[in-house]
Design an enzyme around this catalytic site. Structure first.
Site, PDB file in Angstrom:
ATOM      1  N   LYS A 117      -4.996  -4.486  17.539  1.00  0.00           N
ATOM      2  CA  LYS A 117      -5.518  -3.651  16.830  1.00  0.00           C
ATOM      3  C   LYS A 117      -6.912  -3.233  17.592  1.00  0.00           C
ATOM      4  CE  LYS A 117      -3.646  -2.594  12.519  1.00  0.00           C
ATOM      5  NZ  LYS A 117      -4.206  -2.310  10.837  1.00  0.00           N
ATOM      6  N   LYS A 200       8.300  -4.779  17.051  1.00  0.00           N
ATOM      7  CA  LYS A 200       8.472  -4.624  15.592  1.00  0.00           C
ATOM      8  C   LYS A 200       8.359  -3.119  15.009  1.00  0.00           C
ATOM      9  CE  LYS A 200       4.843  -4.904  12.943  1.00  0.00           C
ATOM     10  NZ  LYS A 200       3.585  -5.262  12.176  1.00  0.00           N
ATOM     11  N   LYS A 203       4.637   1.778  11.560  1.00  0.00           N
ATOM     12  CA  LYS A 203       4.568   2.976  11.369  1.00  0.00           C
ATOM     13  C   LYS A 203       3.548   3.630  12.207  1.00  0.00           C
ATOM     14  CE  LYS A 203       1.903   0.773   7.481  1.00  0.00           C
ATOM     15  NZ  LYS A 203       2.174   0.488   6.315  1.00  0.00           N
TER      16      LYS A 203
HETATM   17  P1  TYM Z   1       1.269  -3.990   6.069  1.00  0.00           P
HETATM   18  O1  TYM Z   1       0.542  -3.165   5.162  1.00  0.00           O
HETATM   19  O2  TYM Z   1       1.154  -3.757   7.433  1.00  0.00           O
HETATM   20  O3  TYM Z   1       2.759  -4.366   5.652  1.00  0.00           O
HETATM   21  C1  TYM Z   1       3.155  -4.592   4.380  1.00  0.00           C
HETATM   22  C2  TYM Z   1       4.196  -5.739   4.212  1.00  0.00           C
HETATM   23  O4  TYM Z   1       5.277  -4.989   5.054  1.00  0.00           O
HETATM   24  C3  TYM Z   1       5.999  -5.951   6.123  1.00  0.00           C
HETATM   25  N1  TYM Z   1       6.396  -5.375   7.244  1.00  0.00           N
HETATM   26  C4  TYM Z   1       7.676  -5.793   7.856  1.00  0.00           C
HETATM   27  N2  TYM Z   1       8.483  -6.711   7.549  1.00  0.00           N
HETATM   28  C5  TYM Z   1       9.640  -6.625   8.282  1.00  0.00           C
HETATM   29  N3  TYM Z   1       9.728  -6.161   9.227  1.00  0.00           N
HETATM   30  C6  TYM Z   1       8.735  -5.037   9.693  1.00  0.00           C
HETATM   31  N4  TYM Z   1       8.719  -4.411  11.019  1.00  0.00           N
HETATM   32  C7  TYM Z   1       7.631  -4.845   8.924  1.00  0.00           C
HETATM   33  N5  TYM Z   1       6.278  -4.103   8.984  1.00  0.00           N
HETATM   34  C8  TYM Z   1       5.791  -4.441   7.937  1.00  0.00           C
HETATM   35  C9  TYM Z   1       4.465  -6.861   6.330  1.00  0.00           C
HETATM   36  O5  TYM Z   1       4.794  -8.093   6.776  1.00  0.00           O
HETATM   37  C10 TYM Z   1       3.825  -6.782   4.931  1.00  0.00           C
HETATM   38  O6  TYM Z   1       4.384  -7.970   4.070  1.00  0.00           O
HETATM   39  N6  TYM Z   1      -2.398  -7.540   5.647  1.00  0.00           N
HETATM   40  C11 TYM Z   1      -1.178  -6.818   5.073  1.00  0.00           C
HETATM   41  C12 TYM Z   1      -1.526  -6.458   3.694  1.00  0.00           C
HETATM   42  C13 TYM Z   1      -2.336  -7.395   2.991  1.00  0.00           C
HETATM   43  C14 TYM Z   1      -1.636  -8.369   2.679  1.00  0.00           C
HETATM   44  C15 TYM Z   1      -2.545  -8.880   1.380  1.00  0.00           C
HETATM   45  C16 TYM Z   1      -0.352  -9.039   2.102  1.00  0.00           C
HETATM   46  C17 TYM Z   1      -3.586  -7.330   2.345  1.00  0.00           C
HETATM   47  N7  TYM Z   1      -3.779  -8.269   1.775  1.00  0.00           N
HETATM   48  C18 TYM Z   1      -2.409 -10.337   0.643  1.00  0.00           C
HETATM   49  C19 TYM Z   1      -0.160 -10.106   1.410  1.00  0.00           C
HETATM   50  C20 TYM Z   1      -1.297 -10.798   0.696  1.00  0.00           C
HETATM   51  C21 TYM Z   1      -0.697  -5.950   5.889  1.00  0.00           C
HETATM   52  O7  TYM Z   1      -1.473  -5.194   6.811  1.00  0.00           O
HETATM   53  O8  TYM Z   1       0.623  -5.272   5.617  1.00  0.00           O
END
Ligand code: TYM
Length: 338
Positions: A117, A200, A203
């Site tokens: 990022k 992957k 968005k």
């Molecule tokens: P974020 O917002 O990018 O994504 C949310 C969740 O969706 C999953 N995900 C995917 N799973 C499978 N295939 C994909 N292509 C895909 N894209 C996204 C992510 O693995 C995630 O589970 N840092 C985290 C948010 C967060 C969080 C936390 C998660 C903040 N605090 C505490 C768990 C516990 C994030 O950016 O997810």
């Protein structure tokens, strides 16, 4: 090790819309864990994480409410689970500060998400983006969460969460924070781009053709799947036959996850088919499963006051768990008046 009450926590960033990756890798599994486990489930819209990169304020507010609607439309019940937005439970940011002082710069520098990022211009990235994983550890540990369902891409952050818990416990000679278990299970923990099976689904990909958005209508879903990149071979009969065929594997995984089948079951039905036959079958399953969710999201978004009430109530319930854990943390650290 102390015994910890089983508790599930996970979060999603309200930055941009939801993708099929978010749904299959996270939301769908959250609803299952809520309904099938004997644990408290806590889910969060992580707005403090979202602002580690620039967010237009009005767009952030809308995305947070829309994400709340997405959780509910995917089966997360705000009565059964605790559903709230991160900024409203101040204990997250307070514990994150303590963890900023426990975690080491070197740990953060190794994070692949930071490297991706921040890119080449690390000097110009926000300090928040660098410290992001310490806030994530605080999200989880402020509830003493024992299980965290996420997609594959969050694995490294969860390892760091364990490192922070272990170092805190060691530094202060306590057995206070649990070593949280990541829950990365199922056929869709890494949904790949429809244009490139090595990337992957995200968005932030500039090409909208690379992903299915939860807001896409039936025609858009069918069109994107029809155009998805594949190889010229028919589908294999066995799971082993998907090796070295990333695009084929991705589409079969998506089918399996949407239809609640194993990959072997999908191949028993569709092995030997050409993609010209498999893609329409996949589109039917996808439209069948996804359009009710987007319809429900739009319906929920018509009553924003109700969404705000749900979030406020969720924050209240979350604080009941988080506040005593933060207070105890402050006492351990030696803060007078805690
Ligand atoms: P974020 O917002 O990018 O994504 C949310 C969740 O969706 C999953 N995900 C995917 N799973 C499978 N295939 C994909 N292509 C895909 N894209 C996204 C992510 O693995 C995630 O589970 N840092 C985290 C948010 C967060 C969080 C936390 C998660 C903040 N605090 C505490 C768990 C516990 C994030 O950016 O997810």
């Amino acid at each position: 090790m102390a015994e910890f009450t089983p508790r599930v926590f996970s979060g999603i960033q309200p930055s941009g819309g939801l993708t099929l990756g978010n749904y299959l890798g996270a939301l769908k599994r959250f609803a299952t864990m809520q309904d099938q486990g004997s644990w408290q489930t806590i889910f969060c819209m992580v707005d403090l994480h979202a602002i580690t990169v620039w967010q237009d304020p009005a767009t952030l507010a809308r995305a947070t409410r829309e994400l709340c609607a997405g959780f509910i439309a995917s089966g997360v019940d705000p009565e059964k689970s605790i559903l709230f937005n991160q900024s409203q439970v101040v204990e997250h940011a307070q514990l994150a500060w303590i963890f900023n002082c426990v975690a080491r710069m070197g740990w953060m520098q190794r994070m692949t998400q930071w490297k991706d990022k921040a890119g080449k211009n690390q000097q110009n990235a926000s300090l928040g983006l660098f410290a992001y994983p310490a806030l994530m550890a605080a999200d989880i540990l402020v509830y003493h969460a024992t299980h965290v369902p996420v997609g594959e891409d969050q694995k490294q952050h969860l390892e760091l969460t364990r490192d922070i818990a272990i170092k805190f416990n060691n530094d202060f000679g306590v057995d206070f924070f649990p070593e949280t278990e990541p829950v990365i299970e199922g056929t869709a923990t890494r949904v790949m781009s429809l244009r490139d099976g090595s990337k992957k689904m995200s968005k932030s990909d500039p090409s909208d053709q690379s992903r299915i958005n939860l807001s896409d209508d039936a025609d858009a879903i069918a069109q994107k799947l029809r155009k998805a990149r594949t190889d010229p071979e028919p589908l294999p009969e066995t799971v082993a036959g998907l090796e070295d065929r990333p695009e084929a594997r991705n589409l079969v995984n998506i089918y399996a996850a949407l239809a609640d089948m194993t990959v072997a079951e999908v191949l028993a039905e569709h092995g030997g088919s050409q993609f010209s036959a498999f893609k329409p079958a996949l589109a039917d399953v996808a439209v069948d499963r996804l359009t009710p969710i987007s319809t429900e999201m739009s319906r929920l978004m018509q009553d924003q006051a109700e969404i705000d009430r749900i979030l406020a109530r969720g924050a209240e319930r979350a604080r009941e768990i988080a506040a005593p854990i933060l207070k105890k943390t402050y006492e351990i650290v030696g803060m007078v008046g805690a």
